[in-house]
Design a protein around this motif. Sequence first.
Motif, PDB file in Angstrom:
ATOM      1  N   PHE A 209       0.937  -1.435  -0.115  1.00  0.00           N
ATOM      2  CA  PHE A 209      -0.320  -0.244   0.020  1.00  0.00           C
ATOM      3  C   PHE A 209       0.918   1.483   0.092  1.00  0.00           C
ATOM      4  CE2 PHE A 209      -3.207  -2.708   1.960  1.00  0.00           C
ATOM      5  CZ  PHE A 209      -3.440  -3.150   1.291  1.00  0.00           C
ATOM      6  N   MET A 210       2.042   0.972   0.221  1.00  0.00           N
ATOM      7  CA  MET A 210       2.842   2.400   0.049  1.00  0.00           C
ATOM      8  C   MET A 210       4.151   2.878  -0.778  1.00  0.00           C
ATOM      9  SD  MET A 210       1.624   3.578   3.697  1.00  0.00           S
ATOM     10  CE  MET A 210       2.999   4.965   3.205  1.00  0.00           C
ATOM     11  N   VAL A 211       3.892   2.049  -1.898  1.00  0.00           N
ATOM     12  CA  VAL A 211       5.098   1.964  -2.715  1.00  0.00           C
ATOM     13  C   VAL A 211       4.174   2.796  -4.105  1.00  0.00           C
ATOM     14  CG1 VAL A 211       6.399   0.477  -3.898  1.00  0.00           C
ATOM     15  CG2 VAL A 211       5.912  -0.231  -2.174  1.00  0.00           C
ATOM     16  N   ASP A 212       4.180   3.984  -4.190  1.00  0.00           N
ATOM     17  CA  ASP A 212       3.655   4.307  -5.504  1.00  0.00           C
ATOM     18  C   ASP A 212       4.420   3.688  -6.535  1.00  0.00           C
ATOM     19  OD1 ASP A 212       2.670   6.111  -4.079  1.00  0.00           O
ATOM     20  OD2 ASP A 212       4.168   7.302  -4.316  1.00  0.00           O
TER      21      ASP A 212
ATOM     22  N   LYS B  97       2.140   1.740 -11.415  1.00  0.00           N
ATOM     23  CA  LYS B  97       1.255   1.408 -11.536  1.00  0.00           C
ATOM     24  C   LYS B  97       0.076   0.751 -10.889  1.00  0.00           C
ATOM     25  CE  LYS B  97      -0.890  -0.498 -15.538  1.00  0.00           C
ATOM     26  NZ  LYS B  97      -0.022  -2.081 -17.319  1.00  0.00           N
ATOM     27  N   VAL B  98      -1.145   1.674 -10.257  1.00  0.00           N
ATOM     28  CA  VAL B  98      -2.061   1.108  -9.392  1.00  0.00           C
ATOM     29  C   VAL B  98      -2.459   0.504 -10.830  1.00  0.00           C
ATOM     30  CG1 VAL B  98      -4.187   2.336  -8.425  1.00  0.00           C
ATOM     31  CG2 VAL B  98      -2.433   3.692  -8.631  1.00  0.00           C
ATOM     32  N   ILE B  99      -3.695  -1.216  -9.390  1.00  0.00           N
ATOM     33  CA  ILE B  99      -4.378  -1.297 -10.362  1.00  0.00           C
ATOM     34  C   ILE B  99      -5.118  -2.239  -9.468  1.00  0.00           C
ATOM     35  CG2 ILE B  99      -2.316  -3.119 -10.942  1.00  0.00           C
ATOM     36  CD1 ILE B  99      -2.433  -4.883  -9.002  1.00  0.00           C
ATOM     37  N   TRP B 100      -5.314  -1.194  -8.100  1.00  0.00           N
ATOM     38  CA  TRP B 100      -6.527  -1.407  -7.464  1.00  0.00           C
ATOM     39  C   TRP B 100      -6.365  -0.022  -6.495  1.00  0.00           C
ATOM     40  CZ3 TRP B 100      -8.021  -1.189  -1.773  1.00  0.00           C
ATOM     41  CH2 TRP B 100      -8.545  -1.400  -1.610  1.00  0.00           C
ATOM     42  N   GLN B 101      -7.990   0.482  -6.350  1.00  0.00           N
ATOM     43  CA  GLN B 101      -7.927   1.210  -5.546  1.00  0.00           C
ATOM     44  C   GLN B 101      -9.375   1.673  -4.707  1.00  0.00           C
ATOM     45  OE1 GLN B 101      -6.093   5.897  -7.360  1.00  0.00           O
ATOM     46  NE2 GLN B 101      -6.176   6.549  -5.182  1.00  0.00           N
ATOM     47  N   TRP B 102      -9.177   1.732  -3.226  1.00  0.00           N
ATOM     48  CA  TRP B 102     -10.064   2.315  -2.408  1.00  0.00           C
ATOM     49  C   TRP B 102      -9.377   3.457  -1.683  1.00  0.00           C
ATOM     50  CZ3 TRP B 102     -11.427   0.924   2.711  1.00  0.00           C
ATOM     51  CH2 TRP B 102     -13.453   1.454   2.912  1.00  0.00           C
ATOM     52  N   GLY B 103      -9.851   4.681  -1.744  1.00  0.00           N
ATOM     53  CA  GLY B 103      -9.917   5.607  -0.746  1.00  0.00           C
ATOM     54  C   GLY B 103      -8.555   6.071  -1.054  1.00  0.00           C
TER      55      GLY B 103
ATOM     56  N   LEU C 212      -6.093   3.961  -0.365  1.00  0.00           N
ATOM     57  CA  LEU C 212      -5.186   2.882   0.112  1.00  0.00           C
ATOM     58  C   LEU C 212      -5.470   3.080  -1.154  1.00  0.00           C
ATOM     59  CD1 LEU C 212      -6.966   0.631   2.658  1.00  0.00           C
ATOM     60  CD2 LEU C 212      -4.865   2.210   2.558  1.00  0.00           C
ATOM     61  N   LYS C 213      -4.255   2.196  -1.939  1.00  0.00           N
ATOM     62  CA  LYS C 213      -4.111   1.606  -3.592  1.00  0.00           C
ATOM     63  C   LYS C 213      -2.283   0.743  -3.152  1.00  0.00           C
ATOM     64  CE  LYS C 213      -0.282   5.967  -3.748  1.00  0.00           C
ATOM     65  NZ  LYS C 213      -0.098   6.523  -5.289  1.00  0.00           N
ATOM     66  N   ILE C 214      -3.521  -0.427  -4.522  1.00  0.00           N
ATOM     67  CA  ILE C 214      -2.166  -1.025  -4.603  1.00  0.00           C
ATOM     68  C   ILE C 214      -1.868  -1.508  -6.264  1.00  0.00           C
ATOM     69  CG2 ILE C 214      -2.340  -4.196  -4.365  1.00  0.00           C
ATOM     70  CD1 ILE C 214      -4.208  -4.174  -3.085  1.00  0.00           C
ATOM     71  N   THR C 215      -0.768  -1.068  -5.737  1.00  0.00           N
ATOM     72  CA  THR C 215       0.592  -0.960  -7.587  1.00  0.00           C
ATOM     73  C   THR C 215       1.116  -2.050  -8.267  1.00  0.00           C
ATOM     74  OG1 THR C 215       2.353  -0.524  -6.706  1.00  0.00           O
ATOM     75  CG2 THR C 215       0.929   1.381  -6.681  1.00  0.00           C
ATOM     76  N   VAL C 216       1.185  -2.597  -9.276  1.00  0.00           N
ATOM     77  CA  VAL C 216       2.151  -3.691  -9.276  1.00  0.00           C
ATOM     78  C   VAL C 216       3.722  -3.391  -9.030  1.00  0.00           C
ATOM     79  CG1 VAL C 216       3.398  -4.311 -11.378  1.00  0.00           C
ATOM     80  CG2 VAL C 216       1.480  -3.091 -11.677  1.00  0.00           C
ATOM     81  N   GLU C 217       4.118  -2.333  -8.687  1.00  0.00           N
ATOM     82  CA  GLU C 217       5.794  -2.239  -8.183  1.00  0.00           C
ATOM     83  C   GLU C 217       5.322  -2.695  -6.411  1.00  0.00           C
ATOM     84  OE1 GLU C 217       5.721   0.372 -11.551  1.00  0.00           O
ATOM     85  OE2 GLU C 217       4.111  -0.252  -9.725  1.00  0.00           O
ATOM     86  N   GLY C 218       3.925  -2.101  -6.024  1.00  0.00           N
ATOM     87  CA  GLY C 218       4.238  -2.427  -4.791  1.00  0.00           C
ATOM     88  C   GLY C 218       3.975  -4.396  -4.331  1.00  0.00           C
ATOM     89  N   LEU C 219       3.783  -4.842  -5.515  1.00  0.00           N
ATOM     90  CA  LEU C 219       3.108  -5.856  -5.523  1.00  0.00           C
ATOM     91  C   LEU C 219       5.001  -6.453  -5.453  1.00  0.00           C
ATOM     92  CD1 LEU C 219      -0.391  -7.079  -7.544  1.00  0.00           C
ATOM     93  CD2 LEU C 219       0.657  -6.906  -4.924  1.00  0.00           C
ATOM     94  N   TYR C 220       5.512  -6.142  -5.967  1.00  0.00           N
ATOM     95  CA  TYR C 220       6.698  -6.547  -6.499  1.00  0.00           C
ATOM     96  C   TYR C 220       7.848  -6.788  -5.445  1.00  0.00           C
ATOM     97  CZ  TYR C 220      11.926  -7.481  -8.916  1.00  0.00           C
ATOM     98  OH  TYR C 220      12.667  -7.991  -8.855  1.00  0.00           O
TER      99      TYR C 220
END
Length: 266
Positions: free
Chosen positions: A86-89, A91-97, A99-107
Motif C-alpha cells: 500500500f505504500m509503494v507508488d 501503476k495502480v491496479i486497485w484503489q479505494w480511497g 488505499l491503493k495497490i500498485t504493480v511495483e508495490g506487489l513486486y
Amino acid sequence: MIRDITLGQYYPSESIIHRLDPRIKIIATIMFIAELFIVDDFIGFAICASALAVIVGISKVPLAFIMRGLKPILLIIIFTFCLNIFMVDGKVIWQWGFLKITVEGLYTAAFMGLRLILLIIGSSLLTLTTKPISLTDAIERLLSPLSHVGVPTHEIAMMMSIALRFIPTLLEETDKIMKAQQARGADFESGNILSRAKSLIPILVPLFVSAFRIAQDLAMAMEARCYRGGKGRTRMHEMQFNGRDAAAMVGLAAFLAVIILERIFL
C-alpha cells in the motif's frame, strides 16, 4: 506459539553441517545475509533459496521444524508485506480511497517478504547446527584480534552465548507461567488485540522474577567452578581447521561469486 520459537535451540544430528568448524558456519551465515542484500531480483533469490534448500537437506534438520520457527514472526512478515503493497507508488491496479495497490508495490512486497523468510531460515540454521559452547568459542576466536586493543572478546562471546542459551529457557518458563495462569482462570485467547495484550501483563512479573533467579543461579554456579574470565583458560576440545572446512570455504567463495555475477550480468 511459544513452542514454535526455534531461535537459540540446538537440533542434534550427525550431519556434515554439524561437524563443520563453527567459525566457518558463522562466516557462512554472515556471507549469506550479505548476499541476500546484494540480490536485487527473483532470479538471485531463487539461487539463494536453492542453495539454502541443499544446506537444509544436508544438515538433516527437518524442514517442518525449521518452518515452525516462522510462525512467531508471521505477523511481522504479513505487516511488512502489506506495508509495501500500500505504500509503494507506481501503476495502480486497485484503489479505494487513500488505499491503493500498485504493480511495483506487489513486486516490492513479495521481494521483501521472501528476503525476510530466507534471512530467518538461514540465520536459524546457525544455532540449530551448532552447540552453544562451540558457538561461544568460535565467536571468541573470530574476535580474538580485537583483544590486542583491549576489547574483552571472551566476555562478549560469553554474553552472546548465554543470551542465546537463555531464549529457550525463558520460553519454557513463559509456557509454565501461562499454563499456571490458565489453571487459575486466565484467558489469553479471547478478545481483541488490546485485551490480549493486557492479559499478558500478569505473566511479566513472575517471568522477570524467574529470569533474575536463573541468572543468579548461573552466576553462583560459575563462581563455584572458579570462573574468572577467559585469561588463562584452556579448552577440552580445540577447534581444528581440516579439509572439510577448506572445501566449505571454497564453496562459500564460489557461491558469492555466482551471486555477484548474477547481480552484474542479469
